[in-house]
Design a protein around this motif. Structure first.
Motif: not given
Length: 178
Positions: A17-19, A59-61, A23, A56-57
């Motif tokens: 999970d990217i968030d 794009e999330a930075g 992160l 997606r990752a």
């Protein structure tokens, strides 16, 4: 943290999970193995879910650097295709390749995680530097002969530990009956 124990263990890259798993843990930079982590050994393709997750990752930075012991033209072509910097011929688990990758990302040990499919190269090498390491199940069972031998040792080390979420099959946890 023992040197051969991954910080997290996932069945597939796209299950990170990217968030929550990156992160929120302060991990905005990822050193990423290639063979059998994002590129299948049998078809030499990046699966669709992996490609979408990388997008997606980003794009999330999240920033990435490919870190591979492979040195063939194909890994450089992949890096160019994905527009991700690469450290090839990294000689993992030795520290140099990991440090070069962090330099390319302008990151450090605290905000970078190594993600790969092997305990002996990816996890061990990252932990030698004090970095976190996420282990993945290999994308396919096909591998180089010397890697297949190492997989038996990895299975013994991982014991009954199951990846998140548990897949139908995973080489690290699957007990082969002969």
């Amino acid at each position: 943290m023992p040197l051969l124990e991954p910080d997290r263990y996932f069945s597939r890259l796209s299950h990170i999970d990217i968030d929550r798993d990156l992160l929120a843990r302060g991990l905005g930079h990822v050193l990423l193995d290639i063979d059998n982590t994002i590129l299948t050994r049998d078809t030499h393709e990046v699966p669709r879910d992996v490609r979408l997750w990388l997008g997606r990752a980003q794009e999330a930075g999240v920033t990435f650097c490919l870190v591979s012991n492979n040195w063939h033209k194909s890994v450089f072509d992949l890096a160019q295709q994905l527009d991700i910097p690469i450290v090839a011929k990294a000689v993992k688990p030795l520290p140099h390749g990991f440090m070069l990758g962090m330099n390319k990302l302008k990151s450090n040990r605290k905000n970078t995680v190594m993600v790969g499919d092997q305990l002996m190269t990816d996890v061990f090498g990252a932990h030698l530097l004090g970095m976190r390491a996420y282990l993945l199940c290999p994308l396919v069972e096909q591998d180089l002969p010397h890697t297949l031998v190492i997989r038996n040792l990895e299975r013994a080390i991982m014991g009954e530990r199951q990846p998140e979420p548990a897949p139908a099959r995973c080489q690290h946890t699957e007990r082969k009956s002969r």
